[in-house]
Design a protein around this motif. Structure first.
Motif, PDB file in Angstrom:
ATOM      1  N   ASN A  40       0.785  -1.192   0.146  1.00 57.47           N
ATOM      2  CA  ASN A  40      -0.103  -0.189  -0.011  1.00 57.47           C
ATOM      3  C   ASN A  40       0.954   1.343   0.140  1.00 57.47           C
ATOM      4  O   ASN A  40       0.522   2.282  -0.688  1.00 57.47           O
ATOM      5  N   LYS A  43       2.243   1.800  -3.408  1.00 59.08           N
ATOM      6  CA  LYS A  43       1.010   2.262  -4.174  1.00 59.08           C
ATOM      7  C   LYS A  43       0.718   3.763  -3.889  1.00 59.08           C
ATOM      8  O   LYS A  43       0.633   4.474  -5.046  1.00 59.08           O
ATOM      9  N   ASP A  47       1.468   6.035  -6.991  1.00 55.99           N
ATOM     10  CA  ASP A  47       0.145   6.122  -7.723  1.00 55.99           C
ATOM     11  C   ASP A  47       0.192   7.150  -8.831  1.00 55.99           C
ATOM     12  O   ASP A  47       0.925   8.079  -9.080  1.00 55.99           O
ATOM     13  N   ASN A  52       1.987  -1.262 -15.139  1.00 51.27           N
ATOM     14  CA  ASN A  52       1.332  -2.059 -15.503  1.00 51.27           C
ATOM     15  C   ASN A  52       2.198  -3.558 -15.066  1.00 51.27           C
ATOM     16  O   ASN A  52       1.503  -4.592 -15.764  1.00 51.27           O
ATOM     17  N   TYR A  70      -0.783  -6.937  -6.595  1.00 50.32           N
ATOM     18  CA  TYR A  70      -2.147  -6.921  -6.310  1.00 50.32           C
ATOM     19  C   TYR A  70      -2.879  -5.602  -6.106  1.00 50.32           C
ATOM     20  O   TYR A  70      -3.900  -5.267  -6.637  1.00 50.32           O
ATOM     21  N   VAL A  71      -1.780  -4.744  -5.362  1.00 44.94           N
ATOM     22  CA  VAL A  71      -2.581  -3.512  -5.071  1.00 44.94           C
ATOM     23  C   VAL A  71      -2.264  -2.554  -6.435  1.00 44.94           C
ATOM     24  O   VAL A  71      -3.320  -1.763  -6.675  1.00 44.94           O
ATOM     25  N   ASN A  73      -2.966  -3.812  -9.162  1.00 41.90           N
ATOM     26  CA  ASN A  73      -3.874  -4.479 -10.234  1.00 41.90           C
ATOM     27  C   ASN A  73      -3.269  -4.819 -11.627  1.00 41.90           C
ATOM     28  O   ASN A  73      -3.834  -4.831 -12.649  1.00 41.90           O
ATOM     29  N   CYS A  74      -2.306  -5.560 -11.476  1.00 42.91           N
ATOM     30  CA  CYS A  74      -1.456  -6.022 -12.699  1.00 42.91           C
ATOM     31  C   CYS A  74      -0.703  -7.293 -12.242  1.00 42.91           C
ATOM     32  O   CYS A  74      -0.747  -7.809 -10.993  1.00 42.91           O
ATOM     33  N   ARG A  75       0.117  -7.894 -13.235  1.00 44.85           N
ATOM     34  CA  ARG A  75       0.808  -8.974 -12.981  1.00 44.85           C
ATOM     35  C   ARG A  75       2.445  -8.806 -12.264  1.00 44.85           C
ATOM     36  O   ARG A  75       2.904  -7.607 -12.530  1.00 44.85           O
TER      37      ARG A  75
END
Ligand code: 5GP
Length: 189
Positions: A40, A43, A47, A52, A70-71, A73-75
């Motif tokens: 987090n 992120k 941000d 990606n 995960y945070v 939202n990518c690989r």
């Protein structure tokens, strides 16, 4: 990041040769709560940059990379330590000298999983002399991917790698920075 600094001060064990052991939450047993808090924080720091892909090198960066991916939202993709000297055409590769083992590995990443135009956050558990990050940055360059920056759990500032990379214009964010370490003390920046 206060929570990580407190954990390092409480649970970190200094070994000879400037090595810090954090096996109780990062390198052997893994504490998912602190890893999620670290993700987090990454992120928050990165941000809005369109990341990606989160990249690391096996093995100890993988857990951090997975939580970060995960945070974001990518690989997450990790460079593998190649077992053979026959590097195929399907991979990007770089030589990385291991700080903890003292040997040099060829690390490889499949061309399938890192592409031109990818915006990459490189993460790792430790930053010492910067060898691992240099190898990963080289792999991103070979792919034509953009390194947005690096996110490190623990930077040992006195070993110099982080500032060398920053001087070259690479953004390096470290969640816990250690100014100095000796058998009897560990000083956070
Ligand atoms: P560098 O490549 O920056 O010299 O070192 C970073 C790599 O070596 C990281 O991938 C990490 O796995 C390992 N490393 C460096 N210093 C330490 C340390 O003090 N403790 C542990 N556990 N690993 C370290």
């Amino acid at each position: 990041m206060k929570e990580l600094e407190q954990k390092v001060l409480k649970d970190g064990k200094v070994l000879p040769g400037g090595v810090l052991k954090v096996d109780s939450f990062l390198n052997h047993q893994i504490d998912p709560q602190i890893l999620m808090a670290m993700a987090n924080e990454l992120k928050r720091l990165y941000d809005g940059y369109g990341i990606n892909k989160v990249m690391t090198v096996e093995a100890s960066g993988i857990a951090i990379a997975v939580f970060a991916a995960y945070v974001f939202n990518c690989r997450a993709v990790f460079a593998k330590k190649s077992k053979t000297s026959n590097i195929s055409d399907d991979v990007y590769s770089a030589e990385v000298r291991s700080f903890t083992h003292g040997n040099t590995n060829t690390v490889v990443c499949s061309k399938e999983y890192l592409c031109k135009g990818d915006k990459v956050l490189i993460v790792d558990d430790f930053l010492a002399h910067g060898e691992a990050l240099r190898g990963l940055i080289s792999i991103c360059e070979q792919a034509g991917a953009e390194v947005v920056g690096c996110g490190i759990a623990i930077e040992k500032v006195f070993q110099g790698g982080g500032n060398e990379l920053r001087e070259k214009g690479i953004r390096v964010e470290s969640l816990c920075k250690i100014a100095s370490m000796s058998d009897t003390s560990l000083e956070i920046c």
